[in-house]
Design a protein around this motif. Sequence first.
Motif, PDB file in Angstrom:
ATOM      1  N   ARG A  84       0.828  -1.221   0.000  1.00  0.00           N
ATOM      2  CA  ARG A  84       0.000   0.000   0.000  1.00  0.00           C
ATOM      3  C   ARG A  84       0.854   1.259   0.000  1.00  0.00           C
ATOM      4  O   ARG A  84       0.466   2.279  -0.556  1.00  0.00           O
ATOM      5  CB  ARG A  84      -0.931   0.010   1.219  1.00  0.00           C
ATOM      6  N   ALA A  85       2.015   1.189   0.640  1.00  0.00           N
ATOM      7  CA  ALA A  85       2.891   2.355   0.762  1.00  0.00           C
ATOM      8  C   ALA A  85       3.889   2.488  -0.382  1.00  0.00           C
ATOM      9  O   ALA A  85       4.670   3.436  -0.418  1.00  0.00           O
ATOM     10  CB  ALA A  85       3.648   2.288   2.090  1.00  0.00           C
ATOM     11  N   GLY A  86       3.889   1.534  -1.300  1.00  0.00           N
ATOM     12  CA  GLY A  86       4.857   1.572  -2.396  1.00  0.00           C
ATOM     13  C   GLY A  86       6.258   1.180  -1.965  1.00  0.00           C
ATOM     14  O   GLY A  86       7.242   1.582  -2.580  1.00  0.00           O
ATOM     15  N   LEU A  87       6.348   0.399  -0.901  1.00  0.00           N
ATOM     16  CA  LEU A  87       7.645  -0.007  -0.357  1.00  0.00           C
ATOM     17  C   LEU A  87       7.936  -1.499  -0.533  1.00  0.00           C
ATOM     18  O   LEU A  87       8.812  -2.042   0.135  1.00  0.00           O
ATOM     19  CB  LEU A  87       7.719   0.352   1.135  1.00  0.00           C
ATOM     20  N   SER A  88       7.233  -2.140  -1.443  1.00  0.00           N
ATOM     21  CA  SER A  88       7.427  -3.586  -1.642  1.00  0.00           C
ATOM     22  C   SER A  88       8.862  -3.927  -2.020  1.00  0.00           C
ATOM     23  O   SER A  88       9.445  -4.868  -1.477  1.00  0.00           O
ATOM     24  CB  SER A  88       6.480  -4.111  -2.719  1.00  0.00           C
ATOM     25  N   ALA A  89       9.426  -3.181  -2.965  1.00  0.00           N
ATOM     26  CA  ALA A  89      10.794  -3.465  -3.406  1.00  0.00           C
ATOM     27  C   ALA A  89      11.780  -3.256  -2.264  1.00  0.00           C
ATOM     28  O   ALA A  89      12.714  -4.046  -2.080  1.00  0.00           O
ATOM     29  CB  ALA A  89      11.162  -2.603  -4.606  1.00  0.00           C
ATOM     30  N   TRP A  90      11.574  -2.187  -1.484  1.00  0.00           N
ATOM     31  CA  TRP A  90      12.466  -1.951  -0.351  1.00  0.00           C
ATOM     32  C   TRP A  90      12.369  -3.093   0.652  1.00  0.00           C
ATOM     33  O   TRP A  90      13.386  -3.599   1.126  1.00  0.00           O
ATOM     34  CB  TRP A  90      12.135  -0.627   0.354  1.00  0.00           C
ATOM     35  N   LEU A  91      11.141  -3.503   0.983  1.00  0.00           N
ATOM     36  CA  LEU A  91      10.953  -4.582   1.947  1.00  0.00           C
ATOM     37  C   LEU A  91      11.626  -5.866   1.461  1.00  0.00           C
ATOM     38  O   LEU A  91      12.317  -6.542   2.228  1.00  0.00           O
ATOM     39  CB  LEU A  91       9.463  -4.836   2.208  1.00  0.00           C
ATOM     40  N   GLU A  92      11.465  -6.167   0.206  1.00  0.00           N
ATOM     41  CA  GLU A  92      12.091  -7.352  -0.376  1.00  0.00           C
ATOM     42  C   GLU A  92      13.622  -7.275  -0.241  1.00  0.00           C
ATOM     43  O   GLU A  92      14.278  -8.251   0.094  1.00  0.00           O
ATOM     44  CB  GLU A  92      11.676  -7.477  -1.834  1.00  0.00           C
ATOM     45  N   SER A  93      14.186  -6.088  -0.484  1.00  0.00           N
ATOM     46  CA  SER A  93      15.648  -5.930  -0.417  1.00  0.00           C
ATOM     47  C   SER A  93      16.187  -6.039   1.010  1.00  0.00           C
ATOM     48  O   SER A  93      17.339  -6.407   1.200  1.00  0.00           O
ATOM     49  CB  SER A  93      16.070  -4.597  -1.039  1.00  0.00           C
ATOM     50  N   ALA A  94      15.359  -5.725   1.987  1.00  0.00           N
ATOM     51  CA  ALA A  94      15.804  -5.762   3.382  1.00  0.00           C
ATOM     52  C   ALA A  94      15.517  -7.098   4.060  1.00  0.00           C
ATOM     53  O   ALA A  94      15.945  -7.332   5.188  1.00  0.00           O
ATOM     54  CB  ALA A  94      15.123  -4.648   4.161  1.00  0.00           C
ATOM     55  N   THR A  95      14.808  -7.986   3.349  1.00  0.00           N
ATOM     56  CA  THR A  95      14.390  -9.251   3.938  1.00  0.00           C
ATOM     57  C   THR A  95      15.402 -10.359   3.659  1.00  0.00           C
ATOM     58  O   THR A  95      15.884 -10.503   2.537  1.00  0.00           O
ATOM     59  CB  THR A  95      13.005  -9.670   3.393  1.00  0.00           C
ATOM     60  N   GLU A  96      15.692 -11.116   4.699  1.00  0.00           N
ATOM     61  CA  GLU A  96      16.588 -12.274   4.601  1.00  0.00           C
ATOM     62  C   GLU A  96      15.898 -13.381   3.821  1.00  0.00           C
ATOM     63  O   GLU A  96      14.720 -13.655   4.022  1.00  0.00           O
ATOM     64  CB  GLU A  96      16.888 -12.731   6.030  1.00  0.00           C
ATOM     65  N   HIS A  97      16.636 -13.989   2.921  1.00  0.00           N
ATOM     66  CA  HIS A  97      16.099 -15.105   2.136  1.00  0.00           C
ATOM     67  C   HIS A  97      16.978 -16.323   2.354  1.00  0.00           C
ATOM     68  O   HIS A  97      18.195 -16.242   2.314  1.00  0.00           O
ATOM     69  CB  HIS A  97      16.063 -14.739   0.657  1.00  0.00           C
ATOM     70  N   ASP A  98      16.344 -17.466   2.579  1.00  0.00           N
ATOM     71  CA  ASP A  98      17.090 -18.713   2.821  1.00  0.00           C
ATOM     72  C   ASP A  98      17.587 -19.315   1.542  1.00  0.00           C
ATOM     73  O   ASP A  98      17.098 -19.184   0.503  1.00  0.00           O
ATOM     74  CB  ASP A  98      16.212 -19.728   3.556  1.00  0.00           C
TER      75      ASP A  98
END
Length: 98
Positions: A84-98
């Motif tokens: 909703r805030a247009g921060l999906s790409a940022w959230l994805e970049s800050a999230t740890e992925h296994d």
Amino acid sequence: MDSTKTKTVGLEGPATIYEVAGLKEAFREALAEGGNLRVELDESTKWDLAGLQLLVSCVKTAQAEGRRLTLAKVPRACVEAAERAGLSAWLESATEHD
């Protein structure tokens, strides 16, 4: 503390404008310990823009100090707030992925 060490902390409950002041202090204390920080969000519930802004600020603060703050176990409520805030790409970049 060795900057290669990573401390894991969990965020519980809502992350909205009503809780941000308290959460900010908790993040400040965790960041003050030095080292990298991994924040598990799976116990968090409601999210709004204020909660997301706090995460962005904490990630930027850690980066400015030459450290890393990663997000883990991001709940759907946080993902939806980021969308909703247009921060999906940022959230994805800050999230740890296994």
